[in-house]
Design a protein around this motif. Structure first.
Motif, PDB file in Angstrom:
ATOM      1  N   ASP A 242       2.030  -2.928   7.508  1.00 26.63           N
ATOM      2  CA  ASP A 242       2.990  -1.909   7.952  1.00 26.63           C
ATOM      3  C   ASP A 242       2.461  -0.509   7.668  1.00 26.63           C
ATOM      4  O   ASP A 242       2.665   0.421   8.463  1.00 26.63           O
ATOM      5  N   ALA A 243       1.793  -0.322   6.517  1.00 22.76           N
ATOM      6  CA  ALA A 243       1.255   0.998   6.172  1.00 22.76           C
ATOM      7  C   ALA A 243       0.192   1.431   7.171  1.00 22.76           C
ATOM      8  O   ALA A 243       0.193   2.572   7.646  1.00 22.76           O
ATOM      9  N   ARG A 244      -0.715   0.536   7.517  1.00 24.76           N
ATOM     10  CA  ARG A 244      -1.760   0.896   8.476  1.00 24.76           C
ATOM     11  C   ARG A 244      -1.170   1.104   9.872  1.00 24.76           C
ATOM     12  O   ARG A 244      -1.627   1.983  10.618  1.00 24.76           O
TER      13      ARG A 244
ATOM     14  N   ALA B  89       0.844  -1.190   0.000  1.00 25.32           N
ATOM     15  CA  ALA B  89       0.000   0.000   0.000  1.00 25.32           C
ATOM     16  C   ALA B  89       0.876   1.234   0.000  1.00 25.32           C
ATOM     17  O   ALA B  89       2.072   1.182   0.295  1.00 25.32           O
ATOM     18  N   LYS B  90       0.249   2.363  -0.323  1.00 23.69           N
ATOM     19  CA  LYS B  90       0.932   3.654  -0.401  1.00 23.69           C
ATOM     20  C   LYS B  90       0.347   4.587   0.648  1.00 23.69           C
ATOM     21  O   LYS B  90      -0.865   4.654   0.834  1.00 23.69           O
ATOM     22  N   LEU B  91       1.228   5.302   1.343  1.00 25.70           N
ATOM     23  CA  LEU B  91       0.800   6.312   2.310  1.00 25.70           C
ATOM     24  C   LEU B  91       0.939   7.687   1.670  1.00 25.70           C
ATOM     25  O   LEU B  91       2.009   8.037   1.185  1.00 25.70           O
ATOM     26  N   LYS B  92      -0.141   8.481   1.682  1.00 27.50           N
ATOM     27  CA  LYS B  92      -0.111   9.852   1.198  1.00 27.50           C
ATOM     28  C   LYS B  92      -0.401  10.785   2.352  1.00 27.50           C
ATOM     29  O   LYS B  92      -1.361  10.575   3.095  1.00 27.50           O
ATOM     30  N   LEU B  93       0.417  11.827   2.492  1.00 29.25           N
ATOM     31  CA  LEU B  93       0.293  12.735   3.628  1.00 29.25           C
ATOM     32  C   LEU B  93      -0.096  14.126   3.157  1.00 29.25           C
ATOM     33  O   LEU B  93       0.568  14.706   2.293  1.00 29.25           O
TER      34      LEU B  93
END
Length: 444
Positions: A149-151, A127-131
């Protein structure tokens, strides 16, 4: 001899552990050289075709034998030189193979953290994390991390931003969410069919190409016009259905959570206190069913849809979660402009309306596709009165309300004296609202 206190502070400072992205990331980065070649071929197709015709099978094999390992090496090195670390006060992201870049993102400046999973990422389990960060137009991102890990990282960042101690931030976990709404795929499909823009674009795609054929007898002209029109019709119907499929809204301490998507799954958060404007959109063909669409203006965020389609009472209940204490004014509470407004805007002036409550400035526009914008008084940045020459003749004026999302809500064609009084009163309501507003905090 040691200085008391300084050495103790140094010993107590926890070490910063840098982490790398998921090992599948080099495969994504390796596509960059391929994208460059494709871009060059599209930019100059004739030159690309001439170069390809000169390649013999032997030369082609040699080029592939050099290019494929080079692309793989590029992907590996960009992954190897990308690190991130979480400290007590910030998230650090170091990237760059040739030109190094280090982003220091302070946790209290983070507005939202979204988890997105494109189709291939879902297959790979990443998954990808966008901030969304205050004061930046471009989103920083971490792509890719393992899904768990992303969550977990998202939960840790939110916990630290909320003030939890670093040693307990890992244990807090993702705050539980209570489901408020789930849009049935059948309702979404019917709503898209009943949207006028879809039929208008499709009608244009079916009518314009034959007319161009009879006028020009040029197949390329017909294709150049018809294909984009068909693509626009597909994007306004099929594309929206795929993107808004299984739309779910849940409530949690860190804001309203939105999950949606058939192929690319997206996990977004509407941060508390950052919503500047809520719009209730009511297309003409939806009114018999009592359906509405709810859109948002969020400062510094890309979130624009809260509810794709829902009964009005359900949508208003969710709006009450976004804007606590706000009651949506009923249509009967909206005052129309004076009848002389028809001299400035014939017929369509009947779609304008205005209501000002203790909590919001509400302005309606549109006759066929109604849109009611709700701006909390605390979110108003400035108020302006505009009056054109024809409006001065009929003693009319527009009142513009600017928000923190760089958007404007306008009360159209009000009586000039009413507009002047509205301008003065709204400025006072905005000052009072900002003074009494609660602070924007995660997990408040």
């Amino acid at each position: 001899m040691t200085t008391p206190g300084i050495d103790d502070d140094v010993r107590q400072t926890p070490p910063v552990t840098e982490r790398r992205l998921h090992p599948v990331t080099p495969l994504r980065r390796a596509w960059a050289p391929v994208a460059v070649l494709i871009g060059w071929a599209v930019h100059d197709p004739d030159q690309a075709q001439r170069q390809l015709t000169r390649l013999t099978p032997t030369v082609l094999l040699i080029v592939l034998a050099v290019f494929v390992p080079a692309a793989a090496l590029y992907g590996f090195l960009t992954w190897w030189y990308t690190h991130f670390a979480v400290t007590e006060a910030e998230l650090r992201i170091r990237t760059g193979l040739v030109f190094r870049r280090t982003a220091h993102i302070r946790l209290e400046r983070i507005q939202a953290i979204d988890v997105t999973q494109p189709l291939l990422a879902r297959v790979a389990g990443v998954a990808k994390l966008k901030l969304d960060v205050i004061g930046t137009d471009k989103k920083d991102e971490l792509a890719f991390l393992g899904e768990r890990d992303a969550r977990a990282l998202r939960a840790e960042l939110l916990a630290r931003a909320a003030g939890f101690a670093p040693e307990t931030a890992h244990e807090v976990g993702e705050a539980p969410a209570r489901e408020l709404l789930r849009t049935p795929p059948r309702d979404l499909a019917i709503a898209l069919v009943l949207t006028g823009a879809t039929w208008a674009t499709l009608a244009a795609a079916l009518v314009v190409p034959p007319i161009l054929w009879f006028a020009t007898h040029s197949l390329w002209t017909v294709l150049a016009t018809g294909v984009p029109l068909l693509g626009a019709a597909g994007a306004s119907s099929v594309g929206r259905f795929v993107g808004e499929y299984d739309w779910t809204v849940g409530e949690s301490p860190d804001g309203l959570r939105i999950d949606h998507g058939l192929l690319d799954r997206t996990h977004e958060t509407v941060p508390p206190g950052r919503v500047q404007t809520v719009r209730i959109v009511e297309p003409l063909l939806w009114r018999r069913r009592g359906w509405v669409r709810v859109e948002l203006d969020v400062a510094g965020s890309s979130n624009s849809v809260l509810v794709p389609v829902a009964p009005r009472e359900v949508a208003e209940a969710i709006i009450a979660r976004v804007l606590p204490g706000v009651v949506v004014p009923p249509p009967s509470a909206l005052s129309r402009p004076p009848r002389r407004a028809g001299r400035c805007v014939p017929v369509w002036w009947r779609g304008y309306g205005l209501a000002v409550t203790d909590a919001v400035f509400a302005a309606r526009t549109g006759l066929l596709r109604r849109s009611l914008a709700l701006v909390p008084h605390a979110k108003v940045q400035s108020v302006r009165l505009a009056q054109g020459p024809w409006q001065r003749v009929w003693r009319l004026a527009d009142v513009h309300v600017d928000t923190g999302a760089n958007k404007t809500v306008t009360a159209r064609l009000r009586d000039a004296e009413e507009a002047a009084e509205l301008l003065r009163a709204q400025a006072e309501r905005s000052r009072t609202g900002r003074r009494d507003a609660r602070p924007d905090r995660w997990m408040a």
